[in-house]
Design a protein around this motif. Sequence first.
Motif, PDB file in Angstrom:
ATOM      1  N   LEU A  35     -13.497 -16.419 -28.791  1.00 43.73           N
ATOM      2  CA  LEU A  35     -13.389 -15.843 -27.730  1.00 43.73           C
ATOM      3  C   LEU A  35     -12.503 -16.190 -26.749  1.00 43.73           C
ATOM      4  N   ARG A  36     -12.039 -17.408 -26.607  1.00 44.58           N
ATOM      5  CA  ARG A  36     -10.774 -18.014 -25.743  1.00 44.58           C
ATOM      6  C   ARG A  36      -9.512 -17.386 -26.416  1.00 44.58           C
ATOM      7  N   HIS A  37      -9.546 -17.654 -27.679  1.00 46.31           N
ATOM      8  CA  HIS A  37      -8.460 -17.110 -28.682  1.00 46.31           C
ATOM      9  C   HIS A  37      -8.042 -15.719 -28.288  1.00 46.31           C
ATOM     10  N   LEU A  38      -9.131 -14.563 -28.365  1.00 46.69           N
ATOM     11  CA  LEU A  38      -9.105 -13.477 -28.068  1.00 46.69           C
ATOM     12  C   LEU A  38      -8.875 -12.993 -26.597  1.00 46.69           C
ATOM     13  N   GLY A  39      -9.249 -13.955 -25.698  1.00 44.53           N
ATOM     14  CA  GLY A  39      -8.901 -13.962 -24.284  1.00 44.53           C
ATOM     15  C   GLY A  39      -7.618 -14.209 -24.046  1.00 44.53           C
ATOM     16  N   ARG A  40      -6.762 -15.189 -24.574  1.00 46.46           N
ATOM     17  CA  ARG A  40      -5.463 -15.400 -24.565  1.00 46.46           C
ATOM     18  C   ARG A  40      -4.440 -14.305 -25.171  1.00 46.46           C
ATOM     19  N   ASN A  41      -4.811 -13.806 -26.313  1.00 49.31           N
ATOM     20  CA  ASN A  41      -4.293 -12.727 -27.161  1.00 49.31           C
ATOM     21  C   ASN A  41      -4.506 -11.255 -26.137  1.00 49.31           C
ATOM     22  N   ASP A  95      -5.023 -10.635 -22.935  1.00 47.46           N
ATOM     23  CA  ASP A  95      -4.772 -10.588 -21.470  1.00 47.46           C
ATOM     24  C   ASP A  95      -6.248 -10.635 -20.761  1.00 47.46           C
ATOM     25  N   ALA A  96      -7.138 -11.472 -21.208  1.00 49.01           N
ATOM     26  CA  ALA A  96      -8.517 -11.532 -20.531  1.00 49.01           C
ATOM     27  C   ALA A  96      -9.010 -13.163 -20.310  1.00 49.01           C
ATOM     28  N   TYR A  97      -7.926 -13.586 -19.693  1.00 49.86           N
ATOM     29  CA  TYR A  97      -8.225 -15.277 -19.543  1.00 49.86           C
ATOM     30  C   TYR A  97      -7.372 -15.638 -18.142  1.00 49.86           C
ATOM     31  N   GLY A  98      -7.383 -14.529 -17.363  1.00 47.25           N
ATOM     32  CA  GLY A  98      -7.172 -14.802 -15.970  1.00 47.25           C
ATOM     33  C   GLY A  98      -5.737 -14.596 -15.802  1.00 47.25           C
ATOM     34  N   LYS A  99      -5.238 -14.480 -14.402  1.00 47.05           N
ATOM     35  CA  LYS A  99      -3.744 -14.422 -14.312  1.00 47.05           C
ATOM     36  C   LYS A  99      -2.958 -15.557 -14.052  1.00 47.05           C
ATOM     37  N   ASP A 100      -3.895 -16.632 -14.067  1.00 50.78           N
ATOM     38  CA  ASP A 100      -2.830 -18.058 -13.873  1.00 50.78           C
ATOM     39  C   ASP A 100      -3.948 -19.289 -14.340  1.00 50.78           C
ATOM     40  N   GLY A 101      -3.811 -20.641 -14.141  1.00 55.01           N
ATOM     41  CA  GLY A 101      -4.311 -21.778 -14.478  1.00 55.01           C
ATOM     42  C   GLY A 101      -5.308 -21.725 -13.802  1.00 55.01           C
ATOM     43  N   LYS A 102      -5.634 -21.386 -12.619  1.00 51.91           N
ATOM     44  CA  LYS A 102      -6.830 -21.568 -11.719  1.00 51.91           C
ATOM     45  C   LYS A 102      -7.825 -20.679 -12.154  1.00 51.91           C
ATOM     46  N   ALA A 130      -7.823 -19.159 -15.114  1.00 48.79           N
ATOM     47  CA  ALA A 130      -8.458 -19.550 -16.565  1.00 48.79           C
ATOM     48  C   ALA A 130      -9.437 -20.940 -16.383  1.00 48.79           C
ATOM     49  N   ALA A 131      -9.146 -21.714 -15.418  1.00 49.07           N
ATOM     50  CA  ALA A 131     -10.305 -22.681 -15.460  1.00 49.07           C
ATOM     51  C   ALA A 131     -11.653 -22.140 -15.021  1.00 49.07           C
ATOM     52  N   LEU A 132     -11.557 -21.287 -14.097  1.00 44.81           N
ATOM     53  CA  LEU A 132     -12.859 -20.631 -13.715  1.00 44.81           C
ATOM     54  C   LEU A 132     -13.637 -19.893 -14.673  1.00 44.81           C
ATOM     55  N   ILE A 133     -12.712 -19.301 -15.634  1.00 44.84           N
ATOM     56  CA  ILE A 133     -13.182 -18.554 -16.741  1.00 44.84           C
ATOM     57  C   ILE A 133     -13.776 -19.579 -17.516  1.00 44.84           C
ATOM     58  N   ASP A 134     -13.052 -20.429 -18.146  1.00 47.85           N
ATOM     59  CA  ASP A 134     -13.966 -21.470 -18.823  1.00 47.85           C
ATOM     60  C   ASP A 134     -15.036 -22.126 -18.009  1.00 47.85           C
ATOM     61  N   MET A 135     -15.117 -22.227 -17.152  1.00 47.78           N
ATOM     62  CA  MET A 135     -16.401 -22.811 -16.498  1.00 47.78           C
ATOM     63  C   MET A 135     -17.535 -21.753 -16.504  1.00 47.78           C
TER      64      MET A 135
END
Length: 197
Positions: free
Chosen positions: A59-65, A67-74, A76-81
Amino acid sequence: VGRCGAMRIMMADQGQEWKEILMDFSDWMKGDLKASCVFGQLPKFEDGGLALYQSNAILRHLGRNHDAYGKDGKEAALIDMMCDGVEDLRLKYVKMIYQEYDTGKDPYIKDLPNHLDKFEAVMAKNKTGFLVGDKPSFADYSLFEVLLNHLVLCSSCLDTFPSLKSFVEKMSARPKIKAFLGSDAYKKLPINGNGKQ
């Protein structure tokens, strides 16, 4: 729908085509494929020369590829959580389905609001209809799939959670998701491998 449900829904919504190979349990038990899997389990996802195992890594791989992993690192971290929070709920559900269905279903349903309220609070606070940001992330697809399974378990489980209920309605109405959920390919898949739901 198993561990691939969120992946299928996400790829459908993103307009991606995929080839799926389903394993017969007796073939799996022969051990050849199992021995070739990094952690001795499926799913296996292949994208070009990349082979991935572990559903949330996929899922994370698909998110990165896509545009489904947030607009920035913050974000992305919340999405991981949030993805990890969904996984906690999924594991409780799976344990009940596979190990405690006969004796554990009613207590599980009774306790479910104590788990859903966390997601309701996050969704209500974000005010966009998604867990993080203003468009679906891979964590949203994962939550959506888990909520669909829970609605089969208990059709009224979201009645006191307006943000989650609205989220499921909104995700279900997305044209490509709606088409996928209505397809024979989706409908023929069992929710759980043991037939319990």
